[in-house]
Design a protein around this motif. Structure first.
Motif, PDB file in Angstrom:
ATOM      1  N   VAL A 257     -36.171  -3.787  73.130  1.00  0.00           N
ATOM      2  CA  VAL A 257     -36.863  -3.165  73.453  1.00  0.00           C
ATOM      3  C   VAL A 257     -36.120  -1.660  73.236  1.00  0.00           C
ATOM      4  CG1 VAL A 257     -37.237  -3.191  75.972  1.00  0.00           C
ATOM      5  CG2 VAL A 257     -38.935  -3.478  75.005  1.00  0.00           C
ATOM      6  N   GLN A 258     -37.768  -0.787  73.484  1.00  0.00           N
ATOM      7  CA  GLN A 258     -37.481   0.201  72.775  1.00  0.00           C
ATOM      8  C   GLN A 258     -38.005   0.903  74.365  1.00  0.00           C
ATOM      9  OE1 GLN A 258     -40.760   1.848  70.275  1.00  0.00           O
ATOM     10  NE2 GLN A 258     -38.829   1.767  68.378  1.00  0.00           N
ATOM     11  N   ALA A 259     -37.740   3.006  75.009  1.00  0.00           N
ATOM     12  CA  ALA A 259     -37.969   2.417  76.297  1.00  0.00           C
ATOM     13  C   ALA A 259     -39.391   2.583  76.489  1.00  0.00           C
ATOM     14  CB  ALA A 259     -37.609   3.973  76.348  1.00  0.00           C
ATOM     15  N   GLY A 260     -40.030   2.526  77.165  1.00  0.00           N
ATOM     16  CA  GLY A 260     -41.284   2.281  78.053  1.00  0.00           C
ATOM     17  C   GLY A 260     -42.093   0.571  77.276  1.00  0.00           C
ATOM     18  N   GLY A 261     -41.349   0.126  76.758  1.00  0.00           N
ATOM     19  CA  GLY A 261     -41.115  -1.325  76.880  1.00  0.00           C
ATOM     20  C   GLY A 261     -41.480  -2.313  78.163  1.00  0.00           C
ATOM     21  N   SER A 262     -41.919  -3.984  77.443  1.00  0.00           N
ATOM     22  CA  SER A 262     -41.415  -4.808  78.323  1.00  0.00           C
ATOM     23  C   SER A 262     -40.727  -6.031  78.470  1.00  0.00           C
ATOM     24  CB  SER A 262     -42.956  -5.364  79.186  1.00  0.00           C
ATOM     25  OG  SER A 262     -44.020  -4.571  79.476  1.00  0.00           O
TER      26      SER A 262
ATOM     27  N   THR B 204     -27.916 -12.479  79.987  1.00  0.00           N
ATOM     28  CA  THR B 204     -28.408 -12.462  78.595  1.00  0.00           C
ATOM     29  C   THR B 204     -28.461 -10.510  78.310  1.00  0.00           C
ATOM     30  OG1 THR B 204     -30.735 -12.869  78.007  1.00  0.00           O
ATOM     31  CG2 THR B 204     -30.506 -12.743  80.265  1.00  0.00           C
ATOM     32  N   LEU B 205     -28.214 -10.301  77.590  1.00  0.00           N
ATOM     33  CA  LEU B 205     -28.702  -9.221  77.082  1.00  0.00           C
ATOM     34  C   LEU B 205     -29.377  -8.083  76.994  1.00  0.00           C
ATOM     35  CD1 LEU B 205     -26.360  -6.918  76.849  1.00  0.00           C
ATOM     36  CD2 LEU B 205     -26.591  -7.320  74.667  1.00  0.00           C
ATOM     37  N   VAL B 206     -30.007  -7.347  77.817  1.00  0.00           N
ATOM     38  CA  VAL B 206     -30.737  -6.336  77.829  1.00  0.00           C
ATOM     39  C   VAL B 206     -30.561  -4.889  77.025  1.00  0.00           C
ATOM     40  CG1 VAL B 206     -32.945  -4.864  78.543  1.00  0.00           C
ATOM     41  CG2 VAL B 206     -32.806  -7.804  79.422  1.00  0.00           C
ATOM     42  N   THR B 207     -31.051  -4.464  75.959  1.00  0.00           N
ATOM     43  CA  THR B 207     -30.475  -3.239  74.934  1.00  0.00           C
ATOM     44  C   THR B 207     -32.149  -2.481  74.919  1.00  0.00           C
ATOM     45  OG1 THR B 207     -28.632  -4.322  74.365  1.00  0.00           O
ATOM     46  CG2 THR B 207     -29.620  -2.061  73.450  1.00  0.00           C
ATOM     47  N   VAL B 208     -32.360  -1.525  75.538  1.00  0.00           N
ATOM     48  CA  VAL B 208     -33.161  -0.672  75.958  1.00  0.00           C
ATOM     49  C   VAL B 208     -32.976   0.771  74.717  1.00  0.00           C
ATOM     50  CG1 VAL B 208     -34.846   0.592  77.244  1.00  0.00           C
ATOM     51  CG2 VAL B 208     -34.020  -1.009  78.207  1.00  0.00           C
ATOM     52  N   SER B 209     -34.063   1.078  73.902  1.00  0.00           N
ATOM     53  CA  SER B 209     -33.448   2.142  73.153  1.00  0.00           C
ATOM     54  C   SER B 209     -34.028   3.362  73.456  1.00  0.00           C
ATOM     55  CB  SER B 209     -33.412   1.230  71.301  1.00  0.00           C
ATOM     56  OG  SER B 209     -34.944   1.408  71.526  1.00  0.00           O
ATOM     57  N   SER B 210     -34.187   4.356  72.807  1.00  0.00           N
ATOM     58  CA  SER B 210     -34.877   5.979  73.368  1.00  0.00           C
ATOM     59  C   SER B 210     -35.273   5.910  72.153  1.00  0.00           C
ATOM     60  CB  SER B 210     -34.040   7.158  73.639  1.00  0.00           C
ATOM     61  OG  SER B 210     -32.645   6.908  73.148  1.00  0.00           O
TER      62      SER B 210
END
Length: 115
Positions: free
Chosen positions: A10-15, A109-115
């Motif tokens: 998910v992108q930064a700021g997302g949910s 479970t992997l959570v990846t937050v992109s900037s």
């Protein structure tokens, strides 16, 4: 058993919303919650909820994450809003008798937050 799902990119700021389904006997454990481990860092408790509905949050996620449980579905949820790159980690569902002793673990479970 504890079965976690809902991770992703998910992108930064997302949910994102994570789900943890517990087997019947596991769901009867007092406290169920979420911990995470980022690369090169120690595992840390993120949020947890007791059978009575009391909750505990780590300071970095306070106000952004919400933990809840659906007793009819034997499921605990982690709603994550305003995600930041530093939230990137493997998230584990875990359980135990108290907020300070949660020693029963499910797979992560992997959570990846992109900037």
């Amino acid at each position: 058993q504890l079965q976690a799902s809902g991770g992703g990119l998910v992108q930064a700021g997302g949910s994102l919303r994570l789900s943890c389904v517990a087997s019947g006997s596991t769901f009867s454990i007092n406290v169920i919650g979420w911990s995470r481990q980022a690369p090169g860092k120690q595992r840390e408790l993120v949020a947890a909820i007791s059978s009575g509905g009391s909750t505990k949050y780590a300071d970095p996620v306070e106000g952004r994450f919400t933990v809840s449980r659906d007793n009819a579905k034997n499921t605990v949820y982690l709603q994550m809003n305003s995600l930041k790159p530093e939230d990137t980690a493997v998230y584990y569902c875990n359980a135990g008798p108290s907020f300070y002793y949660m020693d029963y673990w499910g797979k992560g479970t992997l959570v990846t937050v992109s900037s």
